[in-house]
Design a protein around this motif. Structure first.
Motif, PDB file in Angstrom:
ATOM      1  N   GLN A  97       0.133  -4.999  -8.609  1.00 38.58           N
ATOM      2  CA  GLN A  97      -1.005  -4.089  -8.503  1.00 38.58           C
ATOM      3  C   GLN A  97      -1.200  -3.255  -9.767  1.00 38.58           C
ATOM      4  O   GLN A  97      -0.298  -3.112 -10.591  1.00 38.58           O
ATOM      5  N   GLN A  98      -2.394  -2.689  -9.877  1.00 33.73           N
ATOM      6  CA  GLN A  98      -2.720  -1.759 -10.948  1.00 33.73           C
ATOM      7  C   GLN A  98      -3.242  -0.470 -10.339  1.00 33.73           C
ATOM      8  O   GLN A  98      -3.699  -0.446  -9.193  1.00 33.73           O
ATOM      9  N   GLY A  99      -3.170   0.602 -11.110  1.00 33.88           N
ATOM     10  CA  GLY A  99      -3.666   1.871 -10.622  1.00 33.88           C
ATOM     11  C   GLY A  99      -5.162   1.827 -10.347  1.00 33.88           C
ATOM     12  O   GLY A  99      -5.923   1.204 -11.101  1.00 33.88           O
ATOM     13  N   GLN A 100      -5.590   2.481  -9.281  1.00 37.04           N
ATOM     14  CA  GLN A 100      -7.004   2.566  -8.924  1.00 37.04           C
ATOM     15  C   GLN A 100      -7.242   3.850  -8.141  1.00 37.04           C
ATOM     16  O   GLN A 100      -6.301   4.453  -7.626  1.00 37.04           O
ATOM     17  N   PRO A 101      -8.502   4.298  -8.035  1.00 35.86           N
ATOM     18  CA  PRO A 101      -8.793   5.529  -7.301  1.00 35.86           C
ATOM     19  C   PRO A 101      -8.302   5.456  -5.860  1.00 35.86           C
ATOM     20  O   PRO A 101      -8.340   4.393  -5.235  1.00 35.86           O
ATOM     21  N   GLU A 103      -9.469   6.301  -3.045  1.00 38.53           N
ATOM     22  CA  GLU A 103     -10.371   5.818  -2.010  1.00 38.53           C
ATOM     23  C   GLU A 103     -10.540   4.294  -2.024  1.00 38.53           C
ATOM     24  O   GLU A 103     -11.042   3.720  -1.050  1.00 38.53           O
ATOM     25  N   ASN A 104     -10.078   3.651  -3.069  1.00 37.69           N
ATOM     26  CA  ASN A 104     -10.197   2.192  -3.148  1.00 37.69           C
ATOM     27  C   ASN A 104      -8.943   1.458  -2.700  1.00 37.69           C
ATOM     28  O   ASN A 104      -8.933   0.241  -2.580  1.00 37.69           O
ATOM     29  N   VAL A 105      -7.855   2.194  -2.475  1.00 41.51           N
ATOM     30  CA  VAL A 105      -6.580   1.567  -2.110  1.00 41.51           C
ATOM     31  C   VAL A 105      -6.631   1.124  -0.652  1.00 41.51           C
ATOM     32  O   VAL A 105      -6.965   1.918   0.241  1.00 41.51           O
ATOM     33  N   THR A 106      -6.306  -0.123  -0.414  1.00 40.91           N
ATOM     34  CA  THR A 106      -6.260  -0.617   0.963  1.00 40.91           C
ATOM     35  C   THR A 106      -4.907  -0.308   1.590  1.00 40.91           C
ATOM     36  O   THR A 106      -3.904  -0.114   0.892  1.00 40.91           O
ATOM     37  N   GLN A 109      -2.341  -2.852   0.484  1.00 40.36           N
ATOM     38  CA  GLN A 109      -1.782  -2.598  -0.842  1.00 40.36           C
ATOM     39  C   GLN A 109      -0.714  -1.499  -0.788  1.00 40.36           C
ATOM     40  O   GLN A 109       0.346  -1.620  -1.403  1.00 40.36           O
ATOM     41  N   THR A 154       2.157   4.178 -13.942  1.00 38.07           N
ATOM     42  CA  THR A 154       1.251   3.140 -13.434  1.00 38.07           C
ATOM     43  C   THR A 154       0.007   3.728 -12.781  1.00 38.07           C
ATOM     44  O   THR A 154      -1.005   3.039 -12.637  1.00 38.07           O
ATOM     45  N   ILE A 156      -0.122   4.392  -9.709  1.00 34.58           N
ATOM     46  CA  ILE A 156      -0.161   3.823  -8.360  1.00 34.58           C
ATOM     47  C   ILE A 156       0.477   4.805  -7.383  1.00 34.58           C
ATOM     48  O   ILE A 156       1.664   5.102  -7.465  1.00 34.58           O
TER      49      ILE A 156
END
Length: 254
Positions: A97-101, A103-106, A109, A154, A156
């Motif tokens: 995985q890569q870092g993301q906002p 609100e986008n994390v499932t 994940q 990361t 994450i």
């Protein structure tokens, strides 16, 4: 006290042993006389680790987040009289995985990272302690990260949370298991280029980001996987007989 870094007669299990820290840890114990079980989900790579370690090491395919598989492995070892006295919970990572906002994390994940970095350490420790209690001796060493003490490079959320949770598990188990002469300690590595994932991180930083990272390190250089292995050897050795519930940052100085 015997030679503190002679592990002849000790039975050590290392998770995440296919590469990086896990491979270095397995090799370090094997070179010092221990019988080692190297576990990972990457069969070919963990078999390469066992080959590098020599005849005192065997490779086992294991998903540490699979409670049934973990129990089956320890049941087999205990039945064969091969119970583990030293457990190194090294398996972890960001599972691609890569870092993301936020609100986008499932949920999937989030759970995947928590499973390999925290739940796996719980399941492995749980399965190992019966034999350790019976023998009134055990060493559990967890490999966390600076991300569990600060924030994750990361970005994450699950990785930082799981590593912090693993540090909490370390402290809690140290108090619970101490009466049986079982120590539980934690090594928190700084950033080390030890596997494909950390190589991608390093490349993504670019030259300026790499320079800034090294500048923030007191020793002005990155470490190597063997630096982490040496810290693990200390916690497993006689020199650490009265050391438990501790977190040792191996990061070149911050």
């Amino acid at each position: 006290m015997q030679n503190s870094f002679d592990f002849t007669g000790r039975r050590v299990l290392v998770t995440g042993a296919a590469q990086g820290f896990g491979r270095a840890i397995a090799q370090a114990f094997s070179a010092r006389g221990a019988s080692v079980i190297a576990c990972d989900i990457q069969q070919q790579l963990v078999e390469e680790t066992a080959a590098l370690c020599g005849e005192n090491c065997q490779a086992r395919l294991l998903d540490i987040s699979d409670a049934a598989a973990v129990k089956a492995l320890f049941d087999e070892l205990n039945t064969k009289g091969q119970s583990i006295d030293t457990l190194v919970n090294n398996a972890g990572g960001v599972v691609g995985q890569q870092g993301q906002p936020l609100e986008n994390v499932t949920f999937e994940q989030w759970q995947a990272i928590v499973n390999v970095n925290l739940t796996g350490a719980f399941l492995m420790s749980q399965a190992a302690v019966s034999a350790m209690k019976h023998n009134k001796f055990g060493r559990i060493i967890n490999i966390s990260s600076r991300a569990g003490l600060e924030i994750s490079l990361t970005g994450i959320q699950a990785y930082a949370s799981a590593k912090a949770g693993q540090i909490g598990l370390t402290r809690q188990l140290a108090h619970e298991l101490g009466p049986w002469n079982i120590t539980v300690n934690n090594v928190a590595p700084g950033f080390i280029r030890s596997n494909p994932s950390t190589e991608k991180q390093w490349e993504a930083m670019g030259e300026e980001g790499q320079r800034q990272l090294i500048e923030r390190i007191a020793l002005k250089r990155l470490g190597v996987a063997e630096d982490i292995a040496h810290a693990v050897l200390y916690f497993a050795s006689d020199w650490a007989n009265w050391v438990t519930g501790q977190i040792l940052s191996v990061d070149g100085g911050k």
